[in-house]
Design a protein around this motif. Structure first.
Motif, PDB file in Angstrom:
ATOM      1  N   TRP A 144       0.825  -1.217   0.000  1.00  0.00           N
ATOM      2  CA  TRP A 144       0.000   0.000   0.000  1.00  0.00           C
ATOM      3  C   TRP A 144       0.857   1.264   0.000  1.00  0.00           C
ATOM      4  O   TRP A 144       0.469   2.281  -0.566  1.00  0.00           O
ATOM      5  N   ASP A 145       2.061   1.174   0.591  1.00  0.00           N
ATOM      6  CA  ASP A 145       2.983   2.307   0.523  1.00  0.00           C
ATOM      7  C   ASP A 145       3.654   2.387  -0.846  1.00  0.00           C
ATOM      8  O   ASP A 145       3.870   3.477  -1.391  1.00  0.00           O
ATOM      9  N   ASP A 273      -5.399  -7.102   8.941  1.00  0.00           N
ATOM     10  CA  ASP A 273      -5.272  -8.118   7.895  1.00  0.00           C
ATOM     11  C   ASP A 273      -5.990  -7.746   6.607  1.00  0.00           C
ATOM     12  O   ASP A 273      -5.956  -8.505   5.648  1.00  0.00           O
ATOM     13  N   VAL A 274      -6.662  -6.597   6.564  1.00  0.00           N
ATOM     14  CA  VAL A 274      -7.428  -6.241   5.370  1.00  0.00           C
ATOM     15  C   VAL A 274      -6.923  -4.946   4.732  1.00  0.00           C
ATOM     16  O   VAL A 274      -7.611  -4.348   3.915  1.00  0.00           O
ATOM     17  N   ARG A 275      -5.746  -4.530   5.063  1.00  0.00           N
ATOM     18  CA  ARG A 275      -5.200  -3.308   4.475  1.00  0.00           C
ATOM     19  C   ARG A 275      -4.841  -3.513   3.013  1.00  0.00           C
ATOM     20  O   ARG A 275      -4.503  -4.607   2.576  1.00  0.00           O
ATOM     21  N   GLY A 276      -4.915  -2.421   2.247  1.00  0.00           N
ATOM     22  CA  GLY A 276      -4.484  -2.479   0.854  1.00  0.00           C
ATOM     23  C   GLY A 276      -5.285  -3.477   0.047  1.00  0.00           C
ATOM     24  O   GLY A 276      -6.513  -3.466   0.025  1.00  0.00           O
ATOM     25  N   LEU A 277      -4.567  -4.396  -0.619  1.00  0.00           N
ATOM     26  CA  LEU A 277      -5.193  -5.387  -1.487  1.00  0.00           C
ATOM     27  C   LEU A 277      -5.453  -6.716  -0.785  1.00  0.00           C
ATOM     28  O   LEU A 277      -5.897  -7.673  -1.418  1.00  0.00           O
ATOM     29  N   ASN A 278      -5.187  -6.787   0.511  1.00  0.00           N
ATOM     30  CA  ASN A 278      -5.319  -8.068   1.204  1.00  0.00           C
ATOM     31  C   ASN A 278      -6.742  -8.606   1.166  1.00  0.00           C
ATOM     32  O   ASN A 278      -6.964  -9.814   1.119  1.00  0.00           O
ATOM     33  N   VAL A 341       0.970 -17.372  -1.082  1.00  0.00           N
ATOM     34  CA  VAL A 341       2.274 -16.796  -1.407  1.00  0.00           C
ATOM     35  C   VAL A 341       2.749 -15.979  -0.219  1.00  0.00           C
ATOM     36  O   VAL A 341       1.937 -15.471   0.571  1.00  0.00           O
ATOM     37  N   TYR A 342       4.065 -15.860  -0.108  1.00  0.00           N
ATOM     38  CA  TYR A 342       4.618 -15.164   1.053  1.00  0.00           C
ATOM     39  C   TYR A 342       4.841 -13.695   0.736  1.00  0.00           C
ATOM     40  O   TYR A 342       5.530 -13.350  -0.233  1.00  0.00           O
ATOM     41  N   SER A 343       4.244 -12.853   1.553  1.00  0.00           N
ATOM     42  CA  SER A 343       4.420 -11.412   1.439  1.00  0.00           C
ATOM     43  C   SER A 343       5.607 -11.013   2.318  1.00  0.00           C
ATOM     44  O   SER A 343       5.507 -10.999   3.547  1.00  0.00           O
ATOM     45  N   ALA A 344       6.726 -10.707   1.668  1.00  0.00           N
ATOM     46  CA  ALA A 344       7.961 -10.465   2.425  1.00  0.00           C
ATOM     47  C   ALA A 344       7.906  -9.189   3.251  1.00  0.00           C
ATOM     48  O   ALA A 344       8.499  -9.123   4.330  1.00  0.00           O
ATOM     49  N   ALA A 345       7.218  -8.166   2.751  1.00  0.00           N
ATOM     50  CA  ALA A 345       7.147  -6.912   3.497  1.00  0.00           C
ATOM     51  C   ALA A 345       6.195  -7.029   4.687  1.00  0.00           C
ATOM     52  O   ALA A 345       6.445  -6.460   5.755  1.00  0.00           O
ATOM     53  N   MET A 394      -0.567  -9.370  -6.929  1.00  0.00           N
ATOM     54  CA  MET A 394       0.054  -8.075  -7.183  1.00  0.00           C
ATOM     55  C   MET A 394       0.751  -7.556  -5.938  1.00  0.00           C
ATOM     56  O   MET A 394       1.873  -7.019  -6.014  1.00  0.00           O
ATOM     57  N   ALA A 395       0.120  -7.721  -4.773  1.00  0.00           N
ATOM     58  CA  ALA A 395       0.732  -7.259  -3.525  1.00  0.00           C
ATOM     59  C   ALA A 395       2.102  -7.895  -3.333  1.00  0.00           C
ATOM     60  O   ALA A 395       3.082  -7.217  -2.990  1.00  0.00           O
ATOM     61  N   CYS A 396       2.195  -9.213  -3.578  1.00  0.00           N
ATOM     62  CA  CYS A 396       3.465  -9.910  -3.358  1.00  0.00           C
ATOM     63  C   CYS A 396       4.484  -9.609  -4.451  1.00  0.00           C
ATOM     64  O   CYS A 396       5.686  -9.516  -4.177  1.00  0.00           O
TER      65      CYS A 396
END
Length: 423
Positions: A144-145, A273-278, A341-345, A394-396
């Motif tokens: 989101w940033d 847990d629902v921020r951005g595209l989550n 998938v793992y979101s590293a950030a 896309m987030a990941c």
């Protein structure tokens, strides 16, 4: 929808498998069997009475021809009395059949034998992992940033236009979204799937066919004036293409893919847990659907799991595959594999695909059949899977590939995006 003969012949197994799925209303099984008994009794009564009517009606003509008018009139009165009896029996039979159907559809699909026990996501079984979790710089930020920094997605604008959970993709963000959709479709077409562009709204019969109704009314957007539902996934219109069809066994398996936006009301929960595209109300997804011979459905399931895994590997994303436990599966599924998938950030796993086998649960509702060699129609099996859902992918992609010089995109997306990175 489960089949009554199977329930009758395997009552204890049905109860055991429903309990594995954490289904609480086990008494419905006895209700189904009692209603079926009543249906059989009424059917027999109706058929026997109708047979009497038919038999006596034939005799009336003979008696009249023989000049036995009085006996003929007596016979006619007896026929009329029997016909009057038929009406109430038929009414009760129709009501019983409706009650049986309405009760039967409340039962979820039975989990397959290899589904693990458990009621929570923590009890799902990890099958395997793939890819490498990247090590990000200390100043790495969540998507989101990044979306704000590179002007990829405007969440506030979506809130202004519609409401929370309806992001606006813009500039390079819109182009990346389109690039991934096209890549996913091409990947599926290259692997033997046929592309469809179905409607985004379906009628009540279609929603019932795939098991969204009567289980998920509260999760779908409903156009009440026309009684249409916005699709929660392309699974609904794609599978319904073959509703009420008898296909040739030589046409199986049927492999379909399609891109659609998806609409889900349940996405409106709140919290970290629902921020951005989550978790969003509207999102894009490319879907896979297969209609197959019942003896081939688990082979098809393995094939679909391998297909999605290959797609994730091509995106160079770290992933894991989970076999869902009984209590974490959907109402209509017999077995489901989730891909995360793992979101590293964010340092967390995000679900991006579910691949499920529904066996005959959906096809029984939709009457999708094929003819065996002896000419007898038999229900097919249906399967579906996400290939892939766009938001968390896309987030990941954004988070895991961020560098000081921009966001380096996976090589398979370069020609679709028109560049190798977002800068």
């Amino acid at each position: 929808m489960l089949q009554v003969p199977f329930i009758r012949q395997n009552k204890e197994l049905v109860l055991e498998r429903l309990a594995l799925k954490n289904f609480k209303e086990l008494g419905l099984v006895d209700e189904v069997l009692a209603l079926d008994d009543k249906r059989k009794r009424l059917t027999q009564e109706y058929d026997e009475t109708q047979a009497q009517v038919n038999s006596l009606s034939k005799e009336i003509g003979k008696l009249m021809a023989q000049g036995k008018k009085e006996e003929g009139e007596q016979q006619r009165a007896a026929v009329n009395a029997l016909k009057e009896k038929l009406g109430p029996v038929n009414e009760e039979l129709n009501a019983t059949e409706k009650a049986l159907h309405d009760t039967l559809v409340k039962l979820p699909n039975l989990p397959a034998a290899i589904v693990p026990p458990g009621h929570t996501p923590e009890e799902n079984v990890e099958v395997r992992r793939g890819g490498n979790i990247p090590t990000l710089a200390a100043d790495a930020v969540p998507h989101w940033d990044l979306a704000k920094k590179y002007q990829l997605i405007d969440f506030e604008l979506g809130n202004k236009i519609t409401g929370s959970g309806f992001p606006v993709f813009q500039k390079q963000g819109a182009r990346l979204q389109r690039a991934m959709i096209q890549y996913f479709l091409d990947f599926n077409l290259d692997n033997g799937y046929t592309e469809y562009a179905p409607p985004y709204l379906v009628n009540e019969t279609s929603a019932f066919g795939t098991g969204q109704l009567p289980d998920k009314e509260g999760q779908m957007y409903h156009a009440t004036e026309d009684n249409y539902f916005l699709i929660p996934t392309a699974e609904v219109p794609l599978t319904n293409i073959y509703r009420d069809e008898i296909v040739k066994d030589t046409d199986l398996p049927i492999r379909m893919t399609g891109y659609t936006p998806c609409f889900r009301r349940e996405a409106g929960s709140y919290g970290k847990d629902v921020r951005g595209l989550n978790r969003v109300h509207q999102f894009d997804k490319v879907e896979l659907v297969q209609i197959v011979h019942p003896e081939k459905s688990y082979e098809a399931l393995d094939e679909m799991v391998a297909h999605v895994e290959k797609l994730l590997n091509s995106l160079q994303l770290p992933y894991r595959i989970l076999r869902l436990c009984g209590g974490d599966m959907s109402f209509a599924s017999a077995i489901t594999y989730d891909f995360e998938v793992y979101s590293a950030a964010q340092q967390k796993w995000l679900e991006v695909s579910s691949v499920s086998n529904f066996e005959t649960y959906q096809t029984n509702r939709m009457k999708i059949r094929f003819k065996e060699a002896n000419g007898k129609p038999q229900l097919t099996h249906s399967l579906n899977g996400s290939s892939l859902a766009l938001p968390r992918i896309m987030a990941c992609v954004l988070e895991n590939n961020q560098t000081e010089a921009g966001i380096q995109l996976p090589a398979v997306l370069h020609r679709y995006f028109g560049a190798d990175k977002i800068a």
